[in-house]
Design a protein around this motif. Structure first.
Motif, mmCIF file in Angstrom:
data_model
loop_
_atom_site.group_PDB
_atom_site.id
_atom_site.type_symbol
_atom_site.label_atom_id
_atom_site.label_comp_id
_atom_site.label_asym_id
_atom_site.label_seq_id
_atom_site.Cartn_x
_atom_site.Cartn_y
_atom_site.Cartn_z
ATOM 1 N N GLU A 104 1.942 2.260 -6.207
ATOM 2 C CA GLU A 104 3.086 1.542 -6.768
ATOM 3 C C GLU A 104 4.397 2.038 -6.173
ATOM 4 O O GLU A 104 5.272 1.236 -5.817
ATOM 5 N N MET A 105 4.532 3.351 -6.038
ATOM 6 C CA MET A 105 5.772 3.897 -5.491
ATOM 7 C C MET A 105 5.879 3.653 -3.988
ATOM 8 O O MET A 105 6.985 3.479 -3.454
ATOM 9 N N PHE A 106 4.756 3.617 -3.300
ATOM 10 C CA PHE A 106 4.760 3.238 -1.878
ATOM 11 C C PHE A 106 5.269 1.799 -1.729
ATOM 12 O O PHE A 106 6.120 1.511 -0.892
ATOM 13 N N LEU A 107 4.737 0.904 -2.530
ATOM 14 C CA LEU A 107 5.141 -0.503 -2.462
ATOM 15 C C LEU A 107 6.625 -0.666 -2.785
ATOM 16 O O LEU A 107 7.327 -1.467 -2.156
ATOM 17 N N ARG A 108 7.094 0.101 -3.743
ATOM 18 C CA ARG A 108 8.512 0.020 -4.089
ATOM 19 C C ARG A 108 9.376 0.528 -2.939
ATOM 20 O O ARG A 108 10.488 0.047 -2.734
ATOM 21 N N HIS A 109 8.855 1.496 -2.190
ATOM 22 C CA HIS A 109 9.609 1.975 -1.031
ATOM 23 C C HIS A 109 9.681 0.892 0.041
ATOM 24 O O HIS A 109 10.740 0.717 0.671
ATOM 25 N N TYR A 110 8.597 0.163 0.247
ATOM 26 C CA TYR A 110 8.653 -0.956 1.194
ATOM 27 C C TYR A 110 9.677 -1.989 0.729
ATOM 28 O O TYR A 110 10.401 -2.579 1.546
ATOM 29 N N ILE A 308 7.651 1.903 9.557
ATOM 30 C CA ILE A 308 7.521 2.809 8.410
ATOM 31 C C ILE A 308 6.416 2.331 7.478
ATOM 32 O O ILE A 308 5.578 3.120 7.010
ATOM 33 N N GLU A 309 6.396 1.026 7.204
ATOM 34 C CA GLU A 309 5.373 0.471 6.314
ATOM 35 C C GLU A 309 3.976 0.705 6.895
ATOM 36 O O GLU A 309 3.044 1.086 6.166
ATOM 37 N N ILE A 310 3.803 0.482 8.181
ATOM 38 C CA ILE A 310 2.499 0.699 8.821
ATOM 39 C C ILE A 310 2.082 2.164 8.690
ATOM 40 O O ILE A 310 0.937 2.469 8.327
ATOM 41 N N ASP A 311 3.017 3.069 8.976
ATOM 42 C CA ASP A 311 2.700 4.506 8.899
ATOM 43 C C ASP A 311 2.307 4.920 7.489
ATOM 44 O O ASP A 311 1.347 5.678 7.291
ATOM 45 N N MET A 312 3.037 4.428 6.504
ATOM 46 C CA MET A 312 2.767 4.840 5.125
ATOM 47 C C MET A 312 1.474 4.219 4.599
ATOM 48 O O MET A 312 0.724 4.858 3.853
ATOM 49 N N ARG A 313 1.210 2.979 4.974
ATOM 50 C CA ARG A 313 -0.063 2.362 4.570
ATOM 51 C C ARG A 313 -1.237 3.104 5.220
ATOM 52 O O ARG A 313 -2.299 3.254 4.615
ATOM 53 N N ASP A 314 -1.025 3.544 6.437
ATOM 54 C CA ASP A 314 -2.067 4.301 7.134
ATOM 55 C C ASP A 314 -2.355 5.629 6.433
ATOM 56 O O ASP A 314 -3.483 6.128 6.471
ATOM 57 N N MET A 315 -1.334 6.194 5.783
ATOM 58 C CA MET A 315 -1.535 7.433 5.032
ATOM 59 C C MET A 315 -2.502 7.248 3.866
ATOM 60 O O MET A 315 -3.194 8.177 3.457
ATOM 61 N N LEU A 316 -2.529 6.022 3.340
ATOM 62 C CA LEU A 316 -3.429 5.711 2.227
ATOM 63 C C LEU A 316 -4.762 5.169 2.714
ATOM 64 O O LEU A 316 -5.554 4.644 1.918
ATOM 65 N N ASP A 317 -4.993 5.244 4.023
ATOM 66 C CA ASP A 317 -6.236 4.792 4.645
ATOM 67 C C ASP A 317 -6.488 3.301 4.438
ATOM 68 O O ASP A 317 -7.631 2.860 4.369
ATOM 69 N N GLU A 318 -5.405 2.538 4.365
ATOM 70 C CA GLU A 318 -5.561 1.087 4.292
ATOM 71 C C GLU A 318 -5.986 0.568 5.660
ATOM 72 O O GLU A 318 -5.573 1.086 6.699
ATOM 73 N N THR A 319 -6.786 -0.457 5.654
ATOM 74 C CA THR A 319 -7.288 -1.014 6.918
ATOM 75 C C THR A 319 -6.575 -2.301 7.320
ATOM 76 O O THR A 319 -6.467 -2.613 8.501
ATOM 77 N N ASN A 320 -6.071 -3.044 6.342
ATOM 78 C CA ASN A 320 -5.406 -4.312 6.630
ATOM 79 C C ASN A 320 -3.905 -4.071 6.830
ATOM 80 O O ASN A 320 -3.078 -4.416 5.987
ATOM 81 N N LEU A 321 -3.572 -3.465 7.961
ATOM 82 C CA LEU A 321 -2.180 -3.107 8.223
ATOM 83 C C LEU A 321 -1.405 -4.314 8.755
ATOM 84 O O LEU A 321 -1.949 -5.137 9.504
ATOM 85 N N PRO A 322 -0.131 -4.422 8.395
ATOM 86 C CA PRO A 322 0.680 -5.530 8.937
ATOM 87 C C PRO A 322 0.908 -5.347 10.426
ATOM 88 O O PRO A 322 0.933 -4.207 10.927
#
Length: 333
Positions: A104-110, A308-322
């Motif tokens: 939630e806080m990651f998304l708010r940062h985006y 920044i969004e790609i890097d932070m999503r990658d930190m959460l091991d998300e696979t569907n990166l923008p």
């Protein structure tokens, strides 16, 4: 930001074609009148040369100030990149027991990055993008904040309740960071993080607020109008007087030759060359003085925000990166 090796000569010619037409006309009129017998139109070149020296200094000063504003803006967003990465892994590791809160806080940062870039792209009265010269060149690329709406972008990251709350605020980026602070305080009150972790994360929020304020300072405070105005007036006077100061000098070139009486026509191309150089240098400064307006020389805040969004999503091991934002005609914003 121009991502190629250089602006081509053709791009410069197209970008300055309106000024070329006007400068050619200003050079041609006194030359034609002089050739027709109005020799009194010839001015001494020495005072004009002194004026040119003054114009060169003040245009150089303006360009230095323009570059300083551009470079400071890039440094601000460089700090946002570094602080965002630090914020991401500190938050992730501190709140590992509450992964939903981390997300939630990651998304708010985006959302904060999105709101900030939209606010920085809002037009100001002193900016240049509504002039014909800049509008025409802008057809070569897209300013993302002008082809999408902030509502649609924020909706991707916020809950329905928070989305409507933020839309009602004037400075959306500030309020998003305030919400981050509130969420952090609630987590700390529940003892999900310790004092040291709370201090670390809170320091990152302060850094974001500081960077936002610095970017807003550049956006909302123009290059001083007194310096800008005197540069414009002196440059205009110099451009008008240059063709008159070179008339007699070029007319003398043909004395005693077959070209006597005709070399005065060299005044047109050479006056055009001199005045074009000065005018284009001033235009380059104008193109860089507002680093968030949407010009080809802007800081690429949209691309940086996506990185920044790609890097932070990658930190959460998300696979569907923008996807990363790529240049269009060598321009990336």
């Amino acid at each position: 930001m121009h991502s190629g090796k250089r602006f081509s000569a053709l791009e410069f010619a197209v970008w300055t074609k309106r000024s070329i037409y006007i400068l050619t006309l200003l050079s041609a009129i006194p030359t034609i009148l002089y050739y027709c017998g109005w020799v009194f139109l010839s001015f001494p070149w020495q005072p004009i040369a002194i004026m040119g020296t003054a114009v060169a200094f003040i245009v150089g000063f303006k360009n230095n100030a323009s570059y300083s504003r551009l470079w400071e803006a890039r440094q601000i967003y460089g700090a946002i990149i570094n602080d965002s990465r630090s914020f991401g892994y500190i938050l992730r590791d501190s709140l590992s027991v509450n992964s939903s809160k981390v997300e939630e806080m990651f998304l708010r940062h985006y959302a904060w990055l999105t709101a900030l870039r939209f606010q920085l792209r809002e037009p100001r009265a002193w900016e240049n993008m509504d002039t014909a010269q800049f509008e025409e060149y802008a057809q070569k690329y897209e300013v993302p904040e002008r082809v999408t709406k902030i509502d649609d972008e924020l909706k991707k990251y916020l809950s329905e309740e928070e989305f409507h709350y933020i839309l009602g605020k004037k400075n959306k980026a500030t309020q998003l960071m305030a919400r981050q602070s509130r969420e952090l305080s609630e987590v700390y009150a529940k003892r999900e993080i310790n004092d040291f972790q709370w201090s670390q994360i809170n320091q990152q929020l302060v850094k974001f607020t500081d960077s936002q304020g610095k970017a807003e300072r550049i956006k909302n405070f123009p290059y001083p109008r007194n310096f800008s105005s005197i540069t414009t007036y002196l440059l205009l006077l110099f451009i008008v007087f240059v063709p008159f100061g070179l008339l007699k000098e070029f007319d003398k070139l043909g004395d005693g030759t077959l070209f006597e009486g005709y070399t005065v026509w060299f005044n047109i191309p050479f006056s055009l060359l001199v005045t074009w150089c000065f005018h284009t240098l001033d235009s380059v400064g104008e193109a860089s003085v507002n680093p968030f307006e949407g010009s080809p020389n802007d800081v690429p805040i949209t691309q940086i925000s996506r990185t920044i969004e790609i890097d932070m999503r990658d930190m959460l091991d998300e696979t569907n990166l923008p996807p990363a934002i790529t240049p269009k005609n060598n321009i990336v914003l």
